[in-house]
Structure formats: structure tokens, C-alpha cells
Scaffold this motif. Sequence first.
Motif, PDB file in Angstrom:
ATOM      1  N   THR A  15     -73.110 -36.350  -4.592  1.00 55.36           N
ATOM      2  CA  THR A  15     -73.210 -35.238  -5.096  1.00 55.36           C
ATOM      3  C   THR A  15     -71.278 -34.420  -4.291  1.00 55.36           C
ATOM      4  OG1 THR A  15     -74.954 -34.977  -6.141  1.00 55.36           O
ATOM      5  CG2 THR A  15     -73.258 -32.665  -5.492  1.00 55.36           C
TER       6      THR A  15
ATOM      7  N   PRO B 118     -82.556 -31.190  -5.573  1.00 52.62           N
ATOM      8  CA  PRO B 118     -82.231 -32.439  -6.519  1.00 52.62           C
ATOM      9  C   PRO B 118     -83.408 -33.465  -5.590  1.00 52.62           C
ATOM     10  CG  PRO B 118     -80.737 -32.044  -4.258  1.00 52.62           C
ATOM     11  CD  PRO B 118     -82.003 -30.519  -5.282  1.00 52.62           C
TER      12      PRO B 118
ATOM     13  N   LEU C  37     -77.078 -35.338 -13.870  1.00 52.30           N
ATOM     14  CA  LEU C  37     -76.261 -35.153 -13.149  1.00 52.30           C
ATOM     15  C   LEU C  37     -74.695 -35.173 -14.148  1.00 52.30           C
ATOM     16  CD1 LEU C  37     -74.635 -33.139 -10.443  1.00 52.30           C
ATOM     17  CD2 LEU C  37     -75.209 -35.830  -9.682  1.00 52.30           C
TER      18      LEU C  37
ATOM     19  N   MET D 248     -78.273 -26.745  -8.455  1.00 56.10           N
ATOM     20  CA  MET D 248     -79.368 -27.721  -7.860  1.00 56.10           C
ATOM     21  C   MET D 248     -80.251 -27.653  -7.717  1.00 56.10           C
ATOM     22  SD  MET D 248     -76.192 -30.412  -6.882  1.00 56.10           S
ATOM     23  CE  MET D 248     -77.466 -32.343  -7.516  1.00 56.10           C
TER      24      MET D 248
ATOM     25  N   GLU E 193     -83.880 -27.232  -1.613  1.00 55.66           N
ATOM     26  CA  GLU E 193     -83.948 -28.034  -1.633  1.00 55.66           C
ATOM     27  C   GLU E 193     -84.933 -28.254   0.108  1.00 55.66           C
ATOM     28  OE1 GLU E 193     -85.162 -31.894  -1.263  1.00 55.66           O
ATOM     29  OE2 GLU E 193     -82.769 -31.237  -2.253  1.00 55.66           O
TER      30      GLU E 193
ATOM     31  N   THR F 215     -79.212 -28.282 -12.522  1.00 59.42           N
ATOM     32  CA  THR F 215     -80.027 -29.283 -12.394  1.00 59.42           C
ATOM     33  C   THR F 215     -81.228 -28.867 -12.095  1.00 59.42           C
ATOM     34  OG1 THR F 215     -80.074 -30.477  -9.879  1.00 59.42           O
ATOM     35  CG2 THR F 215     -78.018 -31.561 -12.064  1.00 59.42           C
TER      36      THR F 215
ATOM     37  N   LYS G 223     -82.287 -39.224 -12.519  1.00 64.92           N
ATOM     38  CA  LYS G 223     -81.355 -37.928 -11.460  1.00 64.92           C
ATOM     39  C   LYS G 223     -80.174 -38.017 -11.863  1.00 64.92           C
ATOM     40  CE  LYS G 223     -84.549 -35.335  -9.526  1.00 64.92           C
ATOM     41  NZ  LYS G 223     -84.491 -33.999  -9.431  1.00 64.92           N
TER      42      LYS G 223
ATOM     43  N   PHE H 120     -77.471 -25.183  -3.865  1.00 67.20           N
ATOM     44  CA  PHE H 120     -78.971 -26.024  -4.223  1.00 67.20           C
ATOM     45  C   PHE H 120     -79.801 -24.899  -3.578  1.00 67.20           C
ATOM     46  CE2 PHE H 120     -76.733 -28.113  -0.707  1.00 67.20           C
ATOM     47  CZ  PHE H 120     -78.180 -28.930   0.084  1.00 67.20           C
TER      48      PHE H 120
END
Length: 260
Positions: A187, A171, A155, A168, A202, A83, A151, A200
Motif C-alpha cells: 500500500t 486493512p 485492494l 481502508m 487500524e 476496503t 485482501k 485508514f
Amino acid sequence: MSLLTVKGLGKSFGGVKAVDGIDFSVGPGELLALIGPNGAGKSTTFNMVNGQILADRGSIELAGQELIGMRPREIWRLGVGRTFQIAETFESLTVCENVQMALISADRQLYSFFKRASRHARDRALALLDLVGMLDQADRSSSELAYADVKRVELAIALANSPRLLLMDEPTAGMAPGERNALMALTKQLVTDQGIAVLFTEHSMDVVFAYADRIIVLARGRLIAEGTPAQIRDNPKVQEVYFGTGKTFEKLQSSKEGSA
């Protein structure tokens, strides 16, 4: 057991070492957060794993198979979903058709304007939308969706190739706090139920500390810390390099104690 294993990974741009010999791994059913200040090398690392940037040195193995030198499409076909920070869909298609387009790719079918996406694997697309809580909007135009719902559709698209590893990139970017928590809780549930490994990046530290199983921290291209959220929260070097005074960690700790 590790699914993704990164060893000695490095990338330079001119005389600048964007990523300088980092090692990490992530296993099935695990959420690994990759964090660091701006310029730390997060995006470069992420894009090397996905094949968008070619590493200068090191190794990236998925279940023992080397990924360096493969194109993103080849990596996708090995079971790596992704993503993006800014989620987008085909606005001229319905929600279901967007997922069906991903299934066409996953099934190695050729898309043709004379063969509508809506005719391919609709039942599987609906099942994916059900997983992400978007089944009731399957036939709605994607152009009408709120961003948080886009979003969720993204996914579902990322899950179309039944990934073993899900990448991700930011995300929850652009989402309100409640929406962020809802998406990450979803998730987390998918990871638990299906045994998917997740890497991920973030910027929202509340998301990182609430949902990551482990965290790795980069600064100036180097790995400076790795551990559980509690270990990272209490790490003096991380507080100094990443947060300066450590006030962000203090706020997170206060929030945690207040909700206990």
C-alpha cells in the motif's frame, strides 16, 4: 495541499455525541491513520466520509467538493475507493472476474448474466492484479484463496476506479504479522508511486507506527492528538487516554531501537 478536508464534523445518536466537531485533512501521497479506543468514533467518522452515515453537522470536502449528502456510489465515482475490515469476494468468480466486476461499475456499464464479466476490460484487470502481486492467480477461483490473498484482491478491486482517495478499514485484520507488513508495504508503495491519499483505521499499532505518515487520535468522539508517529508515541495524553500506562508505546520504541 489537502485532498480530503474535514471540518467541524459531528454525529449524534440520541443523546450520545459519537463524533464531536473534529477537523483533519489528508493530502495526495500521504497515509493518515485514524486510531482510538473502542467507542472513540472511528467507525462513525470513517462511514461519514464514505457516505454510509449522514453527518449531522460539519463539512467533508474532496478537492473542494462537498461529500455530505452523497450516496456511497456517488462518492465512489468521484474517485474514492474503499476496503473493508472483513474482505470478501464473489467466490463463484475467478480472481480476474472479481476485478472485472469492479471495472464494470467504474466504467458505468450494466452487468448482465448474458454478458460475462470475463469479457470486460480483462487487460486492465490483469494490470491491477499485477500491481498487488496476484497476476499469477488471475484465473484461479476466488473460493480457493488464502485470506491474505483475498485482501490483495480486495485492494485491486478498490483501485478499479483509479481512486484519488483510498479508505481502508482495518486493512490487516485477521492477518499474520508477516502478511500485515507485506500488505502495508505494498500500500505504501502504491501511495508513493500513484500519489493516492489514504485514510485508514487500524488496531495493530505496529502497522500504524511503521507505515503512517501522520496519526490522528480520537477519544469519546473528540480529536485529542494529531502528529507524526514519533509525536504520538511521546504524547502523554494519548498514552493516558488510549493506552493507560503507555506500555504499548514503550514496547514499540524498544522494537524500533532493537531493529536499528
